[in-house]
Design a protein around this motif. Structure first.
Motif, PDB file in Angstrom:
ATOM      1  N   THR A   1       0.824  -1.213   0.000  1.00 26.43           N
ATOM      2  CA  THR A   1       0.000   0.000   0.000  1.00 26.43           C
ATOM      3  C   THR A   1       0.860   1.266   0.000  1.00 26.43           C
ATOM      4  OG1 THR A   1      -0.171  -0.187   2.410  1.00 26.43           O
ATOM      5  CG2 THR A   1      -2.020  -1.010   1.112  1.00 26.43           C
ATOM      6  N   VAL A   2       2.102   1.132   0.445  1.00 29.91           N
ATOM      7  CA  VAL A   2       3.037   2.263   0.480  1.00 29.91           C
ATOM      8  C   VAL A   2       4.236   1.935  -0.393  1.00 29.91           C
ATOM      9  CG1 VAL A   2       4.626   3.562   1.964  1.00 29.91           C
ATOM     10  CG2 VAL A   2       2.312   3.052   2.763  1.00 29.91           C
ATOM     11  N   SER A   3       4.728   2.929  -1.127  1.00 25.86           N
ATOM     12  CA  SER A   3       5.912   2.732  -1.964  1.00 25.86           C
ATOM     13  C   SER A   3       7.090   2.289  -1.108  1.00 25.86           C
ATOM     14  CB  SER A   3       6.263   4.038  -2.683  1.00 25.86           C
ATOM     15  OG  SER A   3       7.531   3.938  -3.305  1.00 25.86           O
ATOM     16  N   GLU A   4       7.808   1.289  -1.579  1.00 18.18           N
ATOM     17  CA  GLU A   4       8.933   0.742  -0.806  1.00 18.18           C
ATOM     18  C   GLU A   4      10.023   1.776  -0.554  1.00 18.18           C
ATOM     19  OE1 GLU A   4      11.444  -1.271  -4.492  1.00 18.18           O
ATOM     20  OE2 GLU A   4      10.141  -2.520  -3.253  1.00 18.18           O
ATOM     21  N   ASP A   5      10.065   2.850  -1.350  1.00 16.82           N
ATOM     22  CA  ASP A   5      11.072   3.901  -1.153  1.00 16.82           C
ATOM     23  C   ASP A   5      10.861   4.666   0.150  1.00 16.82           C
ATOM     24  OD1 ASP A   5      12.178   3.235  -3.593  1.00 16.82           O
ATOM     25  OD2 ASP A   5      11.019   4.725  -4.698  1.00 16.82           O
TER      26      ASP A   5
ATOM     27  N   ALA B   1       8.190  10.882   4.479  1.00 19.17           N
ATOM     28  CA  ALA B   1       8.500  11.473   3.181  1.00 19.17           C
ATOM     29  C   ALA B   1       8.618  12.989   3.274  1.00 19.17           C
ATOM     30  CB  ALA B   1       7.420  11.093   2.163  1.00 19.17           C
ATOM     31  N   ALA B   2       7.842  13.602   4.174  1.00 11.65           N
ATOM     32  CA  ALA B   2       7.879  15.060   4.333  1.00 11.65           C
ATOM     33  C   ALA B   2       9.241  15.549   4.820  1.00 11.65           C
ATOM     34  CB  ALA B   2       6.783  15.504   5.298  1.00 11.65           C
ATOM     35  N   LEU B   3      10.014  14.639   5.443  1.00 11.46           N
ATOM     36  CA  LEU B   3      11.343  15.006   5.944  1.00 11.46           C
ATOM     37  C   LEU B   3      12.459  14.677   4.961  1.00 11.46           C
ATOM     38  CD1 LEU B   3      11.046  13.761   9.664  1.00 11.46           C
ATOM     39  CD2 LEU B   3      10.643  16.070   8.761  1.00 11.46           C
ATOM     40  N   VAL B   4      12.100  14.013   3.863  1.00 16.50           N
ATOM     41  CA  VAL B   4      13.103  13.629   2.866  1.00 16.50           C
ATOM     42  C   VAL B   4      13.215  14.728   1.820  1.00 16.50           C
ATOM     43  CG1 VAL B   4      13.723  11.942   1.091  1.00 16.50           C
ATOM     44  CG2 VAL B   4      12.639  11.178   3.218  1.00 16.50           C
TER      45      VAL B   4
ATOM     46  N   ALA C   1      11.550  14.761  -1.897  1.00 18.40           N
ATOM     47  CA  ALA C   1      10.589  13.661  -2.018  1.00 18.40           C
ATOM     48  C   ALA C   1       9.278  14.164  -2.611  1.00 18.40           C
ATOM     49  CB  ALA C   1      10.337  13.028  -0.657  1.00 18.40           C
ATOM     50  N   ASP C   2       8.727  13.391  -3.497  1.00 19.07           N
ATOM     51  CA  ASP C   2       7.431  13.704  -4.107  1.00 19.07           C
ATOM     52  C   ASP C   2       6.352  12.975  -3.308  1.00 19.07           C
ATOM     53  OD1 ASP C   2       5.216  14.181  -5.634  1.00 19.07           O
ATOM     54  OD2 ASP C   2       6.015  13.316  -7.492  1.00 19.07           O
ATOM     55  N   LEU C   3       5.590  13.745  -2.531  1.00 18.82           N
ATOM     56  CA  LEU C   3       4.601  13.136  -1.644  1.00 18.82           C
ATOM     57  C   LEU C   3       3.517  12.375  -2.408  1.00 18.82           C
ATOM     58  CD1 LEU C   3       4.073  15.874   1.110  1.00 18.82           C
ATOM     59  CD2 LEU C   3       5.592  13.908   1.137  1.00 18.82           C
ATOM     60  N   SER C   4       3.335  12.749  -3.662  1.00 15.13           N
ATOM     61  CA  SER C   4       2.290  12.081  -4.459  1.00 15.13           C
ATOM     62  C   SER C   4       2.669  10.638  -4.813  1.00 15.13           C
ATOM     63  CB  SER C   4       2.003  12.867  -5.733  1.00 15.13           C
ATOM     64  OG  SER C   4       3.137  12.861  -6.595  1.00 15.13           O
ATOM     65  N   THR C   5       3.939  10.289  -4.620  1.00 13.51           N
ATOM     66  CA  THR C   5       4.385   8.931  -4.962  1.00 13.51           C
ATOM     67  C   THR C   5       4.477   8.017  -3.737  1.00 13.51           C
ATOM     68  OG1 THR C   5       6.741   9.501  -4.734  1.00 13.51           O
ATOM     69  CG2 THR C   5       5.719   9.851  -6.899  1.00 13.51           C
TER      70      THR C   5
END
Length: 357
Positions: A73-77, A123-126, A129-133
């Motif tokens: 459900t969440v991108s492995e990245d 992701a917000a701290l990376v 990072a594209d939050l949409s992905t």
């Protein structure tokens, strides 16, 4: 990192146990309400079939589709052990809160919401990072749609099945028919418990699978990196995880969730043995269909929709719509509330980690 992985596995099994007693009402509410079994007998009956579902999933179906869906459900990245830990803590907190309040919310959706919320916070701290992905929408959109589709499907199936059986039994002796339907409730409850065990036990497998795969990839272990299907490899290499997941679900079910039993068994609509058979059978059919499609759904939503479908066959006013609307709001809010809670927990974990590093 290994210590954190162990903590996650322990917490995941704890969530599985909590899921069992939180959702025990789904399997036993109608059979207790109709007094076919005592509460103690009912939880033993449901727990046995929760566990039996393991052998059906592994040796007859041959795969764990729902666990695979949860893991993706969440991108492995954007999956880390801290993300998974925060999601689990949030899910456990929401489950215990709703259990305390007697609200039959979805353990499935709180786990998914927590997982996604923590991943978005990470992701917000990376940088860049594209939050949409972050979220795998191909997996998540069907799950969200089935917040509404699962109870609706359960309601429709229950209504049609009730009408069919009413026509078949229209000339039957009421006392004799009731005696038969009380016996059939043992079968319908078992069928629903099988669906409950197969559906809900796999969700924890998905979370543990995501954690184990992340750990192995991060430490350079080639077992999962070289696999075309990491989750399938995880199930093969860590075969004790599926077995333990089903055991914990069964143990949790044996603990029961009596406040929710009351809501499900009498507050939505009064249920007799005939209606119990229809509701449980319809809920089971819905669960088997969604499991075949690999869509994690809420057993709570499913059985609630089925009970409503049964109530409508009597008259629309037989359903206590005020209670139903309150439940609907709880269902809608579960994913976003769990996501926000998980994001907060994630930032707290990051803060504690930074403090001691």
């Amino acid at each position: 990192m290994f210590t954190l992985l162990i903590v996650i596995i322990v917490l995941a099994f704890a969530f599985d146990y909590i899921n069992g007693f939180h959702d025990a009402a789904n399997s036993i509410a109608t059979i207790v309400a109709t007094k076919v079994l005592t509460p103690f007998q009912a939880v033993l009956w449901a727990a046995f079939f929760n566990f039996l579902a393991y052998f059906i999933s592994r040796y007859i179906i041959g795969e764990f589709k729902i666990g695979n869906t949860i893991a993706k459900t969440v991108s492995e990245d954007f999956i880390t052990l801290e993300v998974i830990l925060a999601g689990l803590i949030a899910a456990i907190t929401w489950n215990l809160l709703t259990w305390k309040l007697g609200i039959p919310s979805s353990s499935s959706h709180t786990l998914i919401g927590g997982f996604m919320g923590a991943a978005l916070a990470h992701a917000a701290l990376v940088d860049g990072a594209d939050l949409s992905t972050v979220i795998n929408y191909a997996k998540v959109i069907p799950i969200v749609l089935f917040i509404f589709a699962a109870p609706f499907l359960g309601m429709v199936v229950a209504y049609l099945l009730a009408v069919l059986l009413l026509n078949i039994c229209r000339n039957a002796n009421p006392s004799k028919a009731d005696k038969w339907f009380r016996r059939l409730q043992l079968v319908s409850s078992a069928l629903f418990s099988l669906g409950h065990g197969a559906n809900d036990s796999q969700k924890v497998m998905g979370i543990i699978g995501a954690a184990v795969i992340y750990y192995h990839i991060s430490t350079g272990d080639p077992v999962f990196i070289n696999s075309a299907d990491p989750f399938k490899t995880f199930v093969m290499e860590w075969g004790w995880v599926p077995l333990t997941s089903f055991i914990m679900m069964g143990l949790g079910t044996m603990s029961g969730g009596w406040k929710i039993v009351k809501t499900m068994g009498s507050k939505i609509t009064k249920v007799n043995s005939f209606e119990g058979v229809v509701a449980e059978t319809s809920g089971a059919i819905t669960l088997y269909l969604t499991e075949h499609w690999g869509i994690p759904v809420s057993t709570t939503h499913t059985i609630t929709g089925s009970i409503i479908g049964v109530g409508i066959t009597k008259r629309i006013s037989a359903v206590r719509w005020g209670v139903t609307i309150s439940l609907l709001w709880a269902w809608i809010l579960t994913i976003p509330v769990s996501a926000v809670l998980a994001a907060i927990v994630y930032y707290v974990i990051r803060g504690i980690t930074a403090l001691f590093s």
